[in-house]
Design a protein around this motif. Structure first.
Motif, mmCIF file in Angstrom:
data_model
loop_
_atom_site.group_PDB
_atom_site.id
_atom_site.type_symbol
_atom_site.label_atom_id
_atom_site.label_comp_id
_atom_site.label_asym_id
_atom_site.label_seq_id
_atom_site.Cartn_x
_atom_site.Cartn_y
_atom_site.Cartn_z
ATOM 1 N N TYR A 100 21.698 -52.044 17.411
ATOM 2 C CA TYR A 100 20.848 -50.865 17.242
ATOM 3 C C TYR A 100 19.410 -51.169 17.625
ATOM 4 C CZ TYR A 100 24.304 -47.853 15.163
ATOM 5 O OH TYR A 100 25.378 -47.063 14.978
ATOM 6 N N TRP A 133 29.860 -47.488 13.567
ATOM 7 C CA TRP A 133 29.460 -48.584 12.690
ATOM 8 C C TRP A 133 30.632 -49.502 12.384
ATOM 9 C CZ3 TRP A 133 24.688 -49.997 11.384
ATOM 10 C CH2 TRP A 133 24.567 -50.979 10.411
ATOM 11 N N PHE A 173 14.215 -59.821 14.715
ATOM 12 C CA PHE A 173 15.639 -59.613 14.453
ATOM 13 C C PHE A 173 16.442 -60.805 14.969
ATOM 14 C CE2 PHE A 173 17.858 -55.830 12.958
ATOM 15 C CZ PHE A 173 16.807 -55.065 12.522
ATOM 16 N N PHE A 207 17.104 -55.958 6.648
ATOM 17 C CA PHE A 207 17.844 -55.563 7.856
ATOM 18 C C PHE A 207 18.141 -54.071 7.853
ATOM 19 C CE2 PHE A 207 19.539 -59.875 9.064
ATOM 20 C CZ PHE A 207 19.034 -59.809 10.333
ATOM 21 N N ARG A 208 18.657 -53.612 6.721
ATOM 22 C CA ARG A 208 19.053 -52.212 6.640
ATOM 23 C C ARG A 208 17.866 -51.293 6.836
ATOM 24 N NH1 ARG A 208 22.962 -50.362 1.843
ATOM 25 N NH2 ARG A 208 24.750 -51.660 2.279
ATOM 26 N N TYR A 265 25.373 -62.167 9.279
ATOM 27 C CA TYR A 265 25.033 -60.762 9.091
ATOM 28 C C TYR A 265 25.647 -59.926 10.189
ATOM 29 C CZ TYR A 265 22.040 -62.376 5.492
ATOM 30 O OH TYR A 265 21.586 -62.956 4.356
ATOM 31 N N TRP A 292 27.619 -44.505 23.788
ATOM 32 C CA TRP A 292 28.462 -43.742 22.876
ATOM 33 C C TRP A 292 29.943 -43.957 23.205
ATOM 34 C CZ3 TRP A 292 26.486 -38.242 21.373
ATOM 35 C CH2 TRP A 292 27.263 -37.736 20.336
ATOM 36 N N VAL A 333 26.269 -45.605 5.288
ATOM 37 C CA VAL A 333 25.498 -46.279 6.320
ATOM 38 C C VAL A 333 25.919 -45.814 7.716
ATOM 39 C CG1 VAL A 333 26.483 -48.444 7.152
ATOM 40 C CG2 VAL A 333 24.253 -48.437 6.177
ATOM 41 N N ASP A 334 27.212 -45.590 7.943
ATOM 42 C CA ASP A 334 27.635 -45.170 9.276
ATOM 43 C C ASP A 334 27.201 -43.740 9.561
ATOM 44 O OD1 ASP A 334 29.392 -44.462 7.250
ATOM 45 O OD2 ASP A 334 30.969 -43.992 8.687
ATOM 46 N N MET A 382 23.373 -43.884 10.541
ATOM 47 C CA MET A 382 23.095 -44.301 11.907
ATOM 48 C C MET A 382 23.629 -43.276 12.895
ATOM 49 S SD MET A 382 21.366 -46.797 11.820
ATOM 50 C CE MET A 382 20.886 -48.245 10.985
ATOM 51 N N GLY A 383 24.851 -42.793 12.641
ATOM 52 C CA GLY A 383 25.442 -41.814 13.542
ATOM 53 C C GLY A 383 24.579 -40.566 13.632
ATOM 54 N N PHE A 403 17.240 -49.331 20.386
ATOM 55 C CA PHE A 403 15.950 -48.756 20.004
ATOM 56 C C PHE A 403 14.867 -49.115 21.008
ATOM 57 C CE2 PHE A 403 11.935 -50.142 18.065
ATOM 58 C CZ PHE A 403 11.376 -48.885 17.870
ATOM 59 N N ALA A 456 15.025 -51.918 8.264
ATOM 60 C CA ALA A 456 14.473 -51.989 9.614
ATOM 61 C C ALA A 456 15.352 -51.210 10.572
ATOM 62 C CB ALA A 456 14.359 -53.445 10.047
ATOM 63 N N ALA A 457 16.672 -51.396 10.485
ATOM 64 C CA ALA A 457 17.555 -50.685 11.406
ATOM 65 C C ALA A 457 17.414 -49.185 11.215
ATOM 66 C CB ALA A 457 19.000 -51.117 11.174
ATOM 67 N N TRP A 466 21.538 -41.223 15.988
ATOM 68 C CA TRP A 466 21.781 -41.437 17.409
ATOM 69 C C TRP A 466 22.614 -40.338 18.037
ATOM 70 C CZ3 TRP A 466 19.106 -44.926 20.059
ATOM 71 C CH2 TRP A 466 18.506 -45.940 19.343
ATOM 72 N N LYS A 467 23.537 -39.755 17.267
ATOM 73 C CA LYS A 467 24.447 -38.776 17.879
ATOM 74 C C LYS A 467 23.993 -37.346 17.672
ATOM 75 C CE LYS A 467 28.428 -41.756 17.259
ATOM 76 N NZ LYS A 467 29.615 -41.976 16.436
ATOM 77 N N LEU A 513 27.882 -46.956 19.110
ATOM 78 C CA LEU A 513 27.273 -46.184 18.034
ATOM 79 C C LEU A 513 28.181 -46.056 16.818
ATOM 80 C CD1 LEU A 513 25.577 -43.334 20.074
ATOM 81 C CD2 LEU A 513 24.669 -45.521 19.383
ATOM 82 N N LEU A 573 18.930 -37.526 18.207
ATOM 83 C CA LEU A 573 18.391 -37.930 19.501
ATOM 84 C C LEU A 573 18.736 -36.914 20.605
ATOM 85 C CD1 LEU A 573 16.710 -40.049 20.869
ATOM 86 C CD2 LEU A 573 18.739 -41.385 21.284
ATOM 87 N N PHE A 576 23.309 -54.384 13.421
ATOM 88 C CA PHE A 576 21.875 -54.180 13.255
ATOM 89 C C PHE A 576 21.144 -54.529 14.541
ATOM 90 C CE2 PHE A 576 22.966 -55.266 8.734
ATOM 91 C CZ PHE A 576 22.669 -54.026 8.224
ATOM 92 N N VAL A 602 13.846 -47.928 12.414
ATOM 93 C CA VAL A 602 13.787 -48.025 13.858
ATOM 94 C C VAL A 602 14.633 -46.929 14.503
ATOM 95 C CG1 VAL A 602 15.108 -49.489 15.406
ATOM 96 C CG2 VAL A 602 13.102 -50.394 14.295
ATOM 97 N N LEU A 617 19.383 -58.631 3.424
ATOM 98 C CA LEU A 617 20.244 -57.517 3.810
ATOM 99 C C LEU A 617 19.485 -56.195 3.699
ATOM 100 C CD1 LEU A 617 23.017 -57.538 4.855
ATOM 101 C CD2 LEU A 617 23.908 -57.140 2.589
#
Lengths: 117, 353, 166, 106
Positions: free
Chosen positions: A62, A116, C75, B167-168, A55, A109, B320-321, B324-325, A66, B170-171, B328-329, A114, B332, A59, B174, B164
């Motif tokens: 991150y 992906w 995890f 995972f997705r 995998y 960063w 997905v990117d 997440m981006g 976190f 949870a990420a 965090w970018k 960060l 946050l 993940f 979180v 999968l």
């Protein structure tokens, strides 16, 4: 402590009710298993291997990030709770605290964590 | 006035009289009381969720120029009850390859975590089960169990899609949790308390709603909460074109229903927290005693649930990117900025001691 | 039963949960089960903190341990172990000596702790520990508070450097 | 059911037993993540003792609770770095059993 008695009771009663509905469903529902039905679902194909894949490590990274920022956020709560009674000093302290961690965020960063892909 | 507290008190004193007559000691009566409240609360939550499922289908239909459920009852209003009964008698298919205890307990953990939030939600004037002194932190803490639940579901199913999807989810959950807690921090700085009951009583008219002093905080919170609920545009975990059904792929019957219920309960919870912390909770906009408080609460909350449904048919799903981006970018740093601005604002306008 | 025995009962139930959860955590063959038992133990410890009037700490315990640390463990388990690994041997060959050592250690602890007369203070806990903790953190313990931010920065940099694929 | 109120010693015993369980795990488990879980148990045992002392010995000062708070944070930082190392070990050794990673022994 007595204010938390409700939490404990809610935990027990909630679990109890959920298990009760499972039991109820078990009594009502039919059960006719056969080997094909009990196979792992893979869009109708015969399952190929098990769920052992490599995998994406992203993940995990991150999740690491976190934990650090969650700890920080939680640590800010006691501070926020007394912010008004402590004056400018608390504000300056917090600016230092946050600056140090924002520096960490920018480090991650810049390092491309960060991103992906 | 149509306040419910009086009615509840009357029923409760009747039960206390009955139990005390049987010679049951005081502490046991208290526990029985909490247990009764828990059962009633379960019923309330269940009814709300049944309504929400129907409403979501209706809203979706209206936005797509369809009719939605029309057959069972008036405009299909008891459609969800029929669905629930159907799910109850569905065969429960548990594949051979699963890790049974984990697979079994995952829906229980997910649902009970979603349900336990309602211990400290103020539904109306005096309508709060237990006004915990750490209420806000309690809600954040209990909702983190959702992550554990869906990781358990992902692993216990021993299925590629489930793992999968787990995972997705949870990420994602979180990643959005940090901006969410930081956004709530602004309100705590203003209110100086973690108890939800007190936060509501502080906002006793329209001008005192915290949303006016925390617009950025509310925006961050609302986006993060949408992502926490795995709602569109953040519904990647259940992107059915890629992952079948994500972590619920191997669930059927009542276990699937529990995940489904928990999803809607979480959606309601997000709206409840938004209303309580930013929009005055059960307070009416015109002062504390204007109309029944629980109606104000439900009205405001339903409006926010509607906004969530509206999002679903307005925005396309993120990649997905991007997902997440964005957390965090964008969110946050904005959340940090919000804390600094709030601190500065309190210092400049309210003055510190 | 009175109020006191209800408190006692809660204590014993929570203790049982903590110790049983701990034992299952260290002895379960399936690593994922270990992690779930760890979550259970940590949650029970939070319950114990509530019994000790440390409400804020209980919330922090659940948030950081269950929400962050245990989640990270899960995890890690999901990335590095497989369901098929359950058949592998999960303890090393030192388990019997280890058991003996632990037995001695426990006996020593019980001997040392059970009868030590600690000076128990009769002063009641302050009602609002959350505000008191915040004040202490910003006045008396402000230096550790700032050092924590450096520690977190160091951990962040360390984790990023170690885990980043290059 | 005895009527002895739960006191400091009860909490210390609980803490001791949990600590011992943690030690046993650290000594015997082969998997690196399992070893980490055992250390978390030991951290928690220490926290119970700290908070119990704070409750019974110095109720007004709250020192124990503050220290427990710092312990939780240090534990979280430790877990982060340790699990990053576990990931690295997993990449280079294709497994995380600690008894195989002994190349620095001699």
């Amino acid at each position: 402590m007595s204010e938390f008695a409700a939490v404990a009771v809610f935990l027990l009663v909630g679990t109890g009710i959920v298990l009760f509905t499972f039991l109820l469903a078990k009594i009502i529902r039919p059960s006719a298993p056969n080997p094909v039905k009990l196979e792992t679902y893979e869009c109708g194909e015969t399952p190929y291997g098990t769920a052992e894949l490599q995998y994406n490590v992203r993940f995990y990274i991150y999740a690491l990030l976190f934990v650090i920022f969650d700890v920080e956020a939680i640590f800010l709560f006691p501070w926020a709770l007394v912010y008004r009674s402590l004056g400018l000093f608390a504000f300056v302290e917090m600016v230092i605290f946050i600056t140090i961690l924002v520096f960490g965020l920018f480090y991650a960063w810049r390092k491309g964590v960060l991103k992906w892909f | 006035m149509l306040e419910l507290r009086g009615i509840i008190d009357a029923i409760w004193s009747f039960i206390v009289g009955l139990l005390a007559g049987l010679g049951i000691p005081q502490w046991a009566i208290e526990l029985v009381g909490y247990a009764l409240i828990a059962v009633v609360m379960f019923g309330v939550v269940a009814v709300i969720v049944l309504f929400l499922v129907w409403w979501e289908r209706k809203v979706s239909a209206k936005m797509q120029d369809r009719l939605g459920p029309m057959r069972v009852g008036w405009h299909g209003i008891i459609q969800t009850i029929a669905d629930a009964i159907k799910l109850l008698q569905k065969e429960d298919i548990t594949p051979k390859a699963i890790d049974f205890p984990i697979h079994f307990w995952a829906p229980v953990v997910t649902f009970v975590a979603a349900f336990m939030v309602y211990v400290t939600v103020p539904f109306g004037k005096g309508l709060i089960v237990s006004d915990l002194s750490v209420g806000v932190l309690y809600i954040i803490a209990i909702t983190t169990f959702t992550v554990i639940g869906l990781l358990m579901a992902g692993w216990g199913s021993n299925n590629k899609y489930s793992l999968l999807g787990g995972f997705r989810s949870a990420a994602q959950v979180v990643s959005y949790e940090v901006p969410l807690s930081l956004a709530l921090l602004g309100v705590i700085m203003i209110s100086q308390t973690l108890s939800l009951g007190t936060i509501v009583t502080q906002q006793d008219n329209l001008l005192k709603w915290y949303v006016w002093r925390q617009p950025l905080g509310f925006l961050i919170f609302w986006i993060a909460a949408t992502a926490e609920c795995n709602r569109t545009p953040f519904d990647l975990p259940e992107a059915d074109s890629e992952l079948v059904a994500g972590f619920v792929t191997e669930y059927s019957g009542m276990k699937f229903a529990m995940f489904f219920l928990a999803e809607f309960v979480n959606m309601f919870t997000a709206s409840v927290v938004a209303v309580t912390l930013f929009f005055g909770g059960w307070m009416s906009p015109f002062g504390p005693d204007f109309g029944p408080s629980w109606m104000w609460f439900l009205g405001k909350t339903m409006f926010f649930v509607f906004v969530l449904m509206w999002f679903r048919w307005t925005y396309p799903r993120l990649r997905v990117d991007q997902l997440m981006g964005f957390a965090w970018k964008v969110l946050l740093p904005l959340a940090f900025l919000n804390i600094l601005l709030t601190g500065l604002g309190i210092y400049l306008f309210d003055g510190l001691k | 039963m009175t109020e006191i025995s209800l408190t006692n009962l809660t204590f014993y139930i929570l203790s049982f949960c903590i110790i049983a959860g701990g034992i299952f955590t260290v002895s379960s063959r399936n690593l994922f089960h270990s992690a779930v038992f760890l979550v259970f133990t940590l949650f029970s410890v939070a319950g114990m903190f509530v019994m000790l009037n440390a409400y804020l700490l209980a919330a922090i315990q659940v948030l950081i341990y269950v929400g962050a640390v245990a989640m990270l463990m899960i995890f890690g388990v999901m990335l590095t172990t497989r369901l098929a690994d359950v058949r592998l041997r999960h303890v090393n060959e030192q388990s019997w000596p280890a058991l003996a050592i632990c037995g001695f250690f426990l006996a020593f602890l019980v001997y040392g702790l059970w009868d030590t007369p600690f000076t128990v203070s009769g002063v009641p806990m302050p009602a609002d520990t959350a505000h008191a903790l915040g004040t202490l953190l910003m006045t008396k313990y402000v230096l550790p508070f700032e050092v924590v931010s450096l520690l977190l920065l160091a951990a962040l940099v360390g984790a990023v450097v170690i885990a980043k694929k290059d | 059911m005895d009527q002895v109120p739960i006191g400091l010693n009860h909490y210390l015993m609980l803490s001791g037993v949990l600590f011992t369980v943690g030690i046993f795990g650290v000594l015997t488990r082969r998997n690196a993540i399992a070893v980490l879980m055992s250390t978390e148990l030991m951290f928690n045992a220490a926290n119970i003792a700290l908070v119990a002392f704070s409750r019974f010995v110095t109720p007004a000062a709250l020192t124990g609770q503050i220290v427990a708070m710092f312990t939780i944070i240090v534990a979280a930082a430790e877990a982060t770095v340790a699990l990053a190392i576990v990931l690295l070990i997993y990449r280079s050794f294709k497994g995380i059993n600690v008894d195989r990673i002994n190349f620095m022994k001699w």
